[in-house]
Write a protein that holds these residues in place. Structure first.
Motif, PDB file in Angstrom:
ATOM      1  N   ALA A   1       0.833  -1.205   0.000  1.00 16.42           N
ATOM      2  CA  ALA A   1       0.000   0.000   0.000  1.00 16.42           C
ATOM      3  C   ALA A   1       0.864   1.250   0.000  1.00 16.42           C
ATOM      4  O   ALA A   1       0.571   2.224  -0.709  1.00 16.42           O
ATOM      5  CB  ALA A   1      -0.928  -0.003   1.210  1.00 16.42           C
ATOM      6  N   LEU A   2       1.940   1.232   0.778  1.00 18.61           N
ATOM      7  CA  LEU A   2       2.853   2.376   0.820  1.00 18.61           C
ATOM      8  C   LEU A   2       3.507   2.590  -0.542  1.00 18.61           C
ATOM      9  O   LEU A   2       3.556   3.723  -1.042  1.00 18.61           O
ATOM     10  CB  LEU A   2       3.913   2.156   1.891  1.00 18.61           C
ATOM     11  N   ALA A   3       3.974   1.529  -1.163  1.00 26.50           N
ATOM     12  CA  ALA A   3       4.617   1.650  -2.475  1.00 26.50           C
ATOM     13  C   ALA A   3       3.631   2.147  -3.526  1.00 26.50           C
ATOM     14  O   ALA A   3       3.936   3.060  -4.304  1.00 26.50           O
ATOM     15  CB  ALA A   3       5.197   0.298  -2.890  1.00 26.50           C
ATOM     16  N   TYR A   4       2.424   1.570  -3.557  1.00 21.19           N
ATOM     17  CA  TYR A   4       1.410   2.006  -4.515  1.00 21.19           C
ATOM     18  C   TYR A   4       1.009   3.451  -4.266  1.00 21.19           C
ATOM     19  O   TYR A   4       0.762   4.213  -5.208  1.00 21.19           O
ATOM     20  CB  TYR A   4       0.177   1.120  -4.436  1.00 21.19           C
TER      21      TYR A   4
ATOM     22  N   VAL B   1       0.963   9.165  -5.992  1.00 23.29           N
ATOM     23  CA  VAL B   1       1.243  10.595  -5.845  1.00 23.29           C
ATOM     24  C   VAL B   1       2.138  11.065  -6.986  1.00 23.29           C
ATOM     25  O   VAL B   1       1.905  12.128  -7.578  1.00 23.29           O
ATOM     26  CB  VAL B   1       1.878  10.900  -4.470  1.00 23.29           C
ATOM     27  N   ALA B   2       3.151  10.273  -7.317  1.00 26.00           N
ATOM     28  CA  ALA B   2       4.032  10.625  -8.435  1.00 26.00           C
ATOM     29  C   ALA B   2       3.241  10.678  -9.737  1.00 26.00           C
ATOM     30  O   ALA B   2       3.454  11.567 -10.569  1.00 26.00           O
ATOM     31  CB  ALA B   2       5.180   9.622  -8.547  1.00 26.00           C
TER      32      ALA B   2
ATOM     33  N   GLY C   1      -0.696  -7.402  15.873  1.00 20.21           N
ATOM     34  CA  GLY C   1      -0.163  -6.689  17.029  1.00 20.21           C
ATOM     35  C   GLY C   1       0.508  -5.375  16.693  1.00 20.21           C
ATOM     36  O   GLY C   1       1.440  -4.966  17.374  1.00 20.21           O
ATOM     37  N   GLY C   2       0.074  -4.710  15.650  1.00 22.77           N
ATOM     38  CA  GLY C   2       0.605  -3.390  15.317  1.00 22.77           C
ATOM     39  C   GLY C   2       1.668  -3.371  14.248  1.00 22.77           C
ATOM     40  O   GLY C   2       2.142  -2.301  13.868  1.00 22.77           O
ATOM     41  N   THR C   3       2.063  -4.508  13.737  1.00 28.36           N
ATOM     42  CA  THR C   3       3.100  -4.563  12.711  1.00 28.36           C
ATOM     43  C   THR C   3       2.580  -3.973  11.409  1.00 28.36           C
ATOM     44  O   THR C   3       1.612  -4.458  10.847  1.00 28.36           O
ATOM     45  CB  THR C   3       3.556  -6.009  12.468  1.00 28.36           C
ATOM     46  N   GLY C   4       3.214  -2.904  10.943  1.00 31.13           N
ATOM     47  CA  GLY C   4       2.842  -2.288   9.674  1.00 31.13           C
ATOM     48  C   GLY C   4       1.773  -1.227   9.769  1.00 31.13           C
ATOM     49  O   GLY C   4       1.278  -0.768   8.739  1.00 31.13           O
ATOM     50  N   THR C   5       1.416  -0.797  10.977  1.00 30.15           N
ATOM     51  CA  THR C   5       0.364   0.206  11.113  1.00 30.15           C
ATOM     52  C   THR C   5       0.768   1.526  10.460  1.00 30.15           C
ATOM     53  O   THR C   5      -0.024   2.125   9.733  1.00 30.15           O
ATOM     54  CB  THR C   5       0.034   0.442  12.604  1.00 30.15           C
ATOM     55  N   LYS C   6       1.997   1.963  10.700  1.00 31.87           N
ATOM     56  CA  LYS C   6       2.454   3.232  10.124  1.00 31.87           C
ATOM     57  C   LYS C   6       2.532   3.152   8.605  1.00 31.87           C
ATOM     58  O   LYS C   6       2.140   4.095   7.913  1.00 31.87           O
ATOM     59  CB  LYS C   6       3.811   3.620  10.695  1.00 31.87           C
ATOM     60  N   GLN C   7       3.021   2.041   8.090  1.00 28.47           N
ATOM     61  CA  GLN C   7       3.110   1.888   6.636  1.00 28.47           C
ATOM     62  C   GLN C   7       1.725   1.918   6.009  1.00 28.47           C
ATOM     63  O   GLN C   7       1.519   2.558   4.977  1.00 28.47           O
ATOM     64  CB  GLN C   7       3.801   0.579   6.275  1.00 28.47           C
ATOM     65  N   ALA C   8       0.769   1.230   6.620  1.00 29.77           N
ATOM     66  CA  ALA C   8      -0.581   1.204   6.071  1.00 29.77           C
ATOM     67  C   ALA C   8      -1.226   2.578   6.155  1.00 29.77           C
ATOM     68  O   ALA C   8      -1.915   3.003   5.215  1.00 29.77           O
ATOM     69  CB  ALA C   8      -1.427   0.171   6.805  1.00 29.77           C
ATOM     70  N   ALA C   9      -1.021   3.290   7.253  1.00 31.60           N
ATOM     71  CA  ALA C   9      -1.603   4.630   7.404  1.00 31.60           C
ATOM     72  C   ALA C   9      -1.018   5.603   6.383  1.00 31.60           C
ATOM     73  O   ALA C   9      -1.749   6.391   5.768  1.00 31.60           O
ATOM     74  CB  ALA C   9      -1.386   5.136   8.817  1.00 31.60           C
ATOM     75  N   ILE C  10       0.294   5.541   6.185  1.00 26.23           N
ATOM     76  CA  ILE C  10       0.919   6.410   5.186  1.00 26.23           C
ATOM     77  C   ILE C  10       0.487   5.995   3.788  1.00 26.23           C
ATOM     78  O   ILE C  10       0.259   6.838   2.920  1.00 26.23           O
ATOM     79  CB  ILE C  10       2.452   6.403   5.341  1.00 26.23           C
ATOM     80  N   GLY C  11       0.337   4.697   3.550  1.00 29.88           N
ATOM     81  CA  GLY C  11      -0.169   4.227   2.264  1.00 29.88           C
ATOM     82  C   GLY C  11      -1.581   4.717   1.995  1.00 29.88           C
ATOM     83  O   GLY C  11      -1.924   5.082   0.873  1.00 29.88           O
TER      84      GLY C  11
ATOM     85  N   ALA D   1      -2.930   7.497   3.290  1.00 28.09           N
ATOM     86  CA  ALA D   1      -2.842   8.945   3.056  1.00 28.09           C
ATOM     87  C   ALA D   1      -2.312   9.256   1.658  1.00 28.09           C
ATOM     88  O   ALA D   1      -2.863  10.116   0.952  1.00 28.09           O
ATOM     89  CB  ALA D   1      -1.963   9.585   4.118  1.00 28.09           C
ATOM     90  N   THR D   2      -1.259   8.558   1.238  1.00 31.07           N
ATOM     91  CA  THR D   2      -0.709   8.819  -0.091  1.00 31.07           C
ATOM     92  C   THR D   2      -1.648   8.311  -1.186  1.00 31.07           C
ATOM     93  O   THR D   2      -1.722   8.907  -2.260  1.00 31.07           O
ATOM     94  CB  THR D   2       0.685   8.192  -0.260  1.00 31.07           C
ATOM     95  N   GLY D   3      -2.395   7.253  -0.920  1.00 29.83           N
ATOM     96  CA  GLY D   3      -3.377   6.785  -1.894  1.00 29.83           C
ATOM     97  C   GLY D   3      -4.494   7.791  -2.098  1.00 29.83           C
ATOM     98  O   GLY D   3      -4.895   8.072  -3.226  1.00 29.83           O
ATOM     99  N   ILE D   4      -4.983   8.371  -1.007  1.00 29.05           N
ATOM    100  CA  ILE D   4      -6.032   9.387  -1.108  1.00 29.05           C
ATOM    101  C   ILE D   4      -5.490  10.637  -1.793  1.00 29.05           C
ATOM    102  O   ILE D   4      -6.159  11.235  -2.653  1.00 29.05           O
ATOM    103  CB  ILE D   4      -6.605   9.700   0.286  1.00 29.05           C
TER     104      ILE D   4
END
Length: 106
Positions: free
Chosen positions: A36-39, A44-45, A78-88, A90-93
């Motif tokens: 999700a972060l990469a996409y 955005v690009a 247990g929280g693994t990847g929460t920041k990556q998914a949240a940033i993904g 935000a950048t997707g939107i």
């Protein structure tokens, strides 16, 4: 040196298990959040650069869907990847908004 007939035991473990695959190291990974972060970054690009948009199309919608699924997995892991998914997410939107703005202005 070992004597004949004795077996030497090594304390170093093999990097591969019986099936020939590497065992998991530490915490589990959240691949959907990473994707999700990469996409999202590519979306955005693509929203900012028309040349990228021509090649990639719209990756914003898959980024949003992967981020939502990645957030659900993060809760389960247990929280693994929460920041990556949240940033993904935000950048997707943001990529979707930029793509729509570029499409409507053209």
């Amino acid at each position: 040196m070992s004597t004949p007939g004795s077996t030497s035991t090594s304390t170093s473990a093999s990097p591969l298990d019986e099936q020939g695959t590497a065992p998991p190291a530490g915490r589990p990974l959240n691949g959907l959040a990473t994707l999700a972060l990469a996409y999202g970054v590519i979306a955005v690009a693509a929203g900012l650069l028309p040349a990228v948009r021509e090649v990639t199309g719209s990756l914003a919608v898959p980024a949003i869907a992967l981020a939502a699924t990645g957030l659900a997995n993060a809760r389960r892991l247990g929280g693994t990847g929460t920041k990556q998914a949240a940033i993904g997410l935000a950048t997707g939107i943001a990529g979707l908004a930029l793509s729509l703005a570029a499409h409507l202005s053209a």
